[in-house]
Design a protein around this motif. Sequence first.
Motif, PDB file in Angstrom:
ATOM      1  N   ARG A 388      30.726 -10.091  -4.232  1.00 49.43           N
ATOM      2  CA  ARG A 388      31.618  -9.792  -5.134  1.00 49.43           C
ATOM      3  C   ARG A 388      31.406  -8.404  -5.861  1.00 49.43           C
ATOM      4  O   ARG A 388      32.182  -7.431  -5.927  1.00 49.43           O
ATOM      5  CB  ARG A 388      31.738 -10.823  -6.559  1.00 49.43           C
ATOM      6  CG  ARG A 388      32.686 -10.363  -7.583  1.00 49.43           C
ATOM      7  CD  ARG A 388      32.603 -11.307  -8.790  1.00 49.43           C
ATOM      8  NE  ARG A 388      32.951 -10.454  -9.907  1.00 49.43           N
ATOM      9  CZ  ARG A 388      34.695 -10.839 -10.387  1.00 49.43           C
ATOM     10  NH1 ARG A 388      35.167 -11.464  -9.455  1.00 49.43           N
ATOM     11  NH2 ARG A 388      34.906 -10.031 -11.341  1.00 49.43           N
ATOM     12  N   LEU A 389      30.272  -8.209  -6.346  1.00 49.22           N
ATOM     13  CA  LEU A 389      30.082  -6.792  -7.184  1.00 49.22           C
ATOM     14  C   LEU A 389      30.286  -5.897  -5.997  1.00 49.22           C
ATOM     15  O   LEU A 389      30.568  -4.689  -6.247  1.00 49.22           O
ATOM     16  CB  LEU A 389      28.704  -6.932  -7.902  1.00 49.22           C
ATOM     17  CG  LEU A 389      28.115  -5.606  -8.372  1.00 49.22           C
ATOM     18  CD1 LEU A 389      29.328  -5.248  -9.500  1.00 49.22           C
ATOM     19  CD2 LEU A 389      26.743  -5.654  -8.954  1.00 49.22           C
ATOM     20  N   ALA A 390      29.518  -5.913  -4.996  1.00 44.98           N
ATOM     21  CA  ALA A 390      29.568  -4.812  -3.659  1.00 44.98           C
ATOM     22  C   ALA A 390      30.928  -4.469  -3.309  1.00 44.98           C
ATOM     23  O   ALA A 390      31.172  -3.144  -3.140  1.00 44.98           O
ATOM     24  CB  ALA A 390      28.734  -5.515  -2.505  1.00 44.98           C
ATOM     25  N   ARG A 391      31.756  -5.671  -3.216  1.00 43.13           N
ATOM     26  CA  ARG A 391      33.068  -5.191  -2.821  1.00 43.13           C
ATOM     27  C   ARG A 391      33.772  -4.291  -3.918  1.00 43.13           C
ATOM     28  O   ARG A 391      34.512  -3.407  -3.974  1.00 43.13           O
ATOM     29  CB  ARG A 391      34.031  -6.489  -2.595  1.00 43.13           C
ATOM     30  CG  ARG A 391      33.573  -7.276  -1.390  1.00 43.13           C
ATOM     31  CD  ARG A 391      34.593  -8.426  -0.842  1.00 43.13           C
ATOM     32  NE  ARG A 391      34.534  -9.448  -2.223  1.00 43.13           N
ATOM     33  CZ  ARG A 391      33.648 -10.445  -2.023  1.00 43.13           C
ATOM     34  NH1 ARG A 391      32.953 -10.462  -1.093  1.00 43.13           N
ATOM     35  NH2 ARG A 391      33.848 -11.212  -3.075  1.00 43.13           N
ATOM     36  N   ARG A 392      33.504  -4.739  -5.198  1.00 41.84           N
ATOM     37  CA  ARG A 392      34.133  -3.984  -6.148  1.00 41.84           C
ATOM     38  C   ARG A 392      33.834  -2.607  -6.284  1.00 41.84           C
ATOM     39  O   ARG A 392      34.523  -1.575  -6.574  1.00 41.84           O
ATOM     40  CB  ARG A 392      33.956  -4.541  -7.791  1.00 41.84           C
ATOM     41  CG  ARG A 392      34.611  -4.138  -8.967  1.00 41.84           C
ATOM     42  CD  ARG A 392      34.197  -4.805 -10.172  1.00 41.84           C
ATOM     43  NE  ARG A 392      35.143  -3.806 -11.355  1.00 41.84           N
ATOM     44  CZ  ARG A 392      34.889  -4.303 -12.595  1.00 41.84           C
ATOM     45  NH1 ARG A 392      33.897  -5.170 -12.902  1.00 41.84           N
ATOM     46  NH2 ARG A 392      35.338  -3.319 -13.456  1.00 41.84           N
ATOM     47  N   LEU A 393      32.458  -2.283  -6.070  1.00 37.49           N
ATOM     48  CA  LEU A 393      31.755  -0.918  -6.407  1.00 37.49           C
ATOM     49  C   LEU A 393      32.214  -0.040  -5.105  1.00 37.49           C
ATOM     50  O   LEU A 393      32.375   1.065  -5.135  1.00 37.49           O
ATOM     51  CB  LEU A 393      30.191  -1.186  -6.307  1.00 37.49           C
ATOM     52  CG  LEU A 393      29.676  -1.506  -7.563  1.00 37.49           C
ATOM     53  CD1 LEU A 393      28.206  -1.727  -7.246  1.00 37.49           C
ATOM     54  CD2 LEU A 393      29.812  -0.658  -8.815  1.00 37.49           C
ATOM     55  N   ASP A 394      32.579  -0.787  -3.945  1.00 35.88           N
ATOM     56  CA  ASP A 394      33.101  -0.018  -2.784  1.00 35.88           C
ATOM     57  C   ASP A 394      34.650   0.375  -3.220  1.00 35.88           C
ATOM     58  O   ASP A 394      34.922   1.443  -2.603  1.00 35.88           O
ATOM     59  CB  ASP A 394      33.076  -1.133  -1.387  1.00 35.88           C
ATOM     60  CG  ASP A 394      32.092  -1.029  -0.757  1.00 35.88           C
ATOM     61  OD1 ASP A 394      31.119   0.054  -0.731  1.00 35.88           O
ATOM     62  OD2 ASP A 394      31.871  -1.703   0.176  1.00 35.88           O
ATOM     63  N   ARG A 395      35.446  -0.356  -3.787  1.00 34.49           N
ATOM     64  CA  ARG A 395      36.668   0.019  -4.176  1.00 34.49           C
ATOM     65  C   ARG A 395      36.834   1.018  -5.185  1.00 34.49           C
ATOM     66  O   ARG A 395      37.592   1.739  -4.922  1.00 34.49           O
ATOM     67  CB  ARG A 395      37.392  -1.140  -4.549  1.00 34.49           C
ATOM     68  CG  ARG A 395      37.679  -2.451  -3.710  1.00 34.49           C
ATOM     69  CD  ARG A 395      38.791  -3.113  -4.290  1.00 34.49           C
ATOM     70  NE  ARG A 395      38.572  -3.949  -5.584  1.00 34.49           N
ATOM     71  CZ  ARG A 395      37.699  -5.035  -5.671  1.00 34.49           C
ATOM     72  NH1 ARG A 395      37.604  -5.690  -4.329  1.00 34.49           N
ATOM     73  NH2 ARG A 395      37.413  -5.455  -6.786  1.00 34.49           N
ATOM     74  N   LEU A 396      35.728   1.255  -5.731  1.00 34.60           N
ATOM     75  CA  LEU A 396      35.779   2.144  -7.087  1.00 34.60           C
ATOM     76  C   LEU A 396      35.180   3.325  -6.377  1.00 34.60           C
ATOM     77  O   LEU A 396      35.358   4.517  -7.076  1.00 34.60           O
ATOM     78  CB  LEU A 396      34.666   1.496  -8.179  1.00 34.60           C
ATOM     79  CG  LEU A 396      35.637   0.679  -9.069  1.00 34.60           C
ATOM     80  CD1 LEU A 396      34.320   0.181 -10.144  1.00 34.60           C
ATOM     81  CD2 LEU A 396      36.831   0.883  -9.846  1.00 34.60           C
TER      82      LEU A 396
END
Length: 417
Positions: A388-396
Motif C-alpha cells: 500500500r505504501l509503495a503504491r502511494r509513494l509511486d503515485r506521488l
Amino acid sequence: MTELLVLALTLLAYAMVSSRLSLSPITAPMVFTGVGLLAGAAGLVDLELDGEVVTLLVEVTLTLVLFTDAIRIDLRALRRHLGLPVRLLGVGLPLTILAGTAVGALLLPGLGLLEAALLAAVLAPTDAALGQAVVSDPRLPVRIRQAINVESGLNDGIALPVVTVLLAVVVAEEGARATDGWWSLALSQVGFGVGVGVVAGLAGGWLLDRRARAGAVEGVYRQLAALAVVAAAYAGAVQLGGNGFIAAFVAGLAFGHVARAHCEHVQDFSEDEGELLTVTTFLVFGAVLVGPVLDEVTWRTAAYAVCSLTVVRVLPVLVALLGSRTLVETRLFLGWFGPRGLASILFALLVVEEVDGPVGQEVFEVACLTVLLSVVLHGLSASTWSGRLARRLDRLGRDRAEHGDAAEMPTRRRLGR
C-alpha cells in the motif's frame, strides 16, 4: 529425540512451501512458533527453561546474530546516508526505552523503576525478519527499507550495554547485596566486552584480509576464520570478566571495517546456520516459553504488551522523524514496523537466568507475550502495508523525501537464496 524429530519435520515441511510463503503474510517465525505451541501442548517437547540445551541455544544464537548483524552494516557507506537511521537509533531508541519505563511503572506495580527500565531495554531492539517484506519488497523505496534494516541490525547491539548495566543493578538489589559495587561489575562487563571485541575484530579481520589477498587462505576457511574471530571475541571477553555478547557485536563492527571484502562470504556461510538457529529458537520459544506465559496473562501484562508495540514505539519514532519531510503514513509505517523478536527473546532469557523471584519472572512473561503478539501482528501486516505504501509513494512521484539516496545493505535473511 522427539524434539529433534519435531524440528526436522517442521523444517522439511516449511522448506517445501517456503517459496510460496515468502510472498504471503505467513512468516517463518509464525510457523515455527505455532508448531512449537502445539508440540509443547502435546508434550512432544520436553525441555527445561534453565536447562543446558536452552542455555546453549540462547548463547550461540545471540552471539552469531550480533556478529552477523554487525558485519552486514557497512559503516563507511552508512556515513554518507545517516539521516533516517541516526534519527531512529539516536533519538527513537532512547525515547522508546524511556517511554517503556514510564508505561511499565504505571501498568506493572510489581516492578520498580529499575526493573521497568530493564524490561523496556529488553524490548527496545527490533527484528526486521518478523516482517521480511518491509526490508525486501523492491517496490518500497530503498531509503525506507534500509532505514528499518540498519536500525534492526544495530539496535540490538546498542541496547545490549543498557541491558547489561540495568541487569547488574537489578541483580545486586534482588540479591540484597550492597549496590556500591554494581558499577564496577557493569563497567568491567561493558569495558572488557568492548575492548576484546575491538582487538579481536580488528586483528582477526586484518590478518584474514592480508593472508587472503596473498592467496594463503583456502575457500571455506575464509568463512571459518571469521567465525573463529567471533568465538575468540566471546570467549576472550568472558575469560576477562567481560560480556561476551557485547564483544561479539563490537567484533563484527571492527571486522567489517577492516575486512569488508570478506563480509559477503561470511554472510553467505552464516546465513544458513543463523536461519537454522533462529527457527529453532522460535520453535523452542513456542514450545517451552509461551505456553506457561499464556496461563499467567493478566490485563496488565496484556496492556503493556500492546502499548509496547504501539505507543511506546510509534510515538518516539514520530518525534524522531519530525522535520524529515516524509509522509505521516511513512512515519507511522516506520514506527509500526519495529517488531520485537529474536534479540528480545534472548535478552529475556538472560534476565530470567540472572534475576530470581517474581521480578525476573514478570519481566520474562511480559517480554514473551510482547514477542508473541509481534510475531503474529507484524507478520500479518508487513506485506499488505508495504504494498500500500509503495503504491502511494509511486503515485506521488520520485521527488518525495522517501526516495532520497541510501546505501543498499544486505538483510539478515535474503529472499530467493
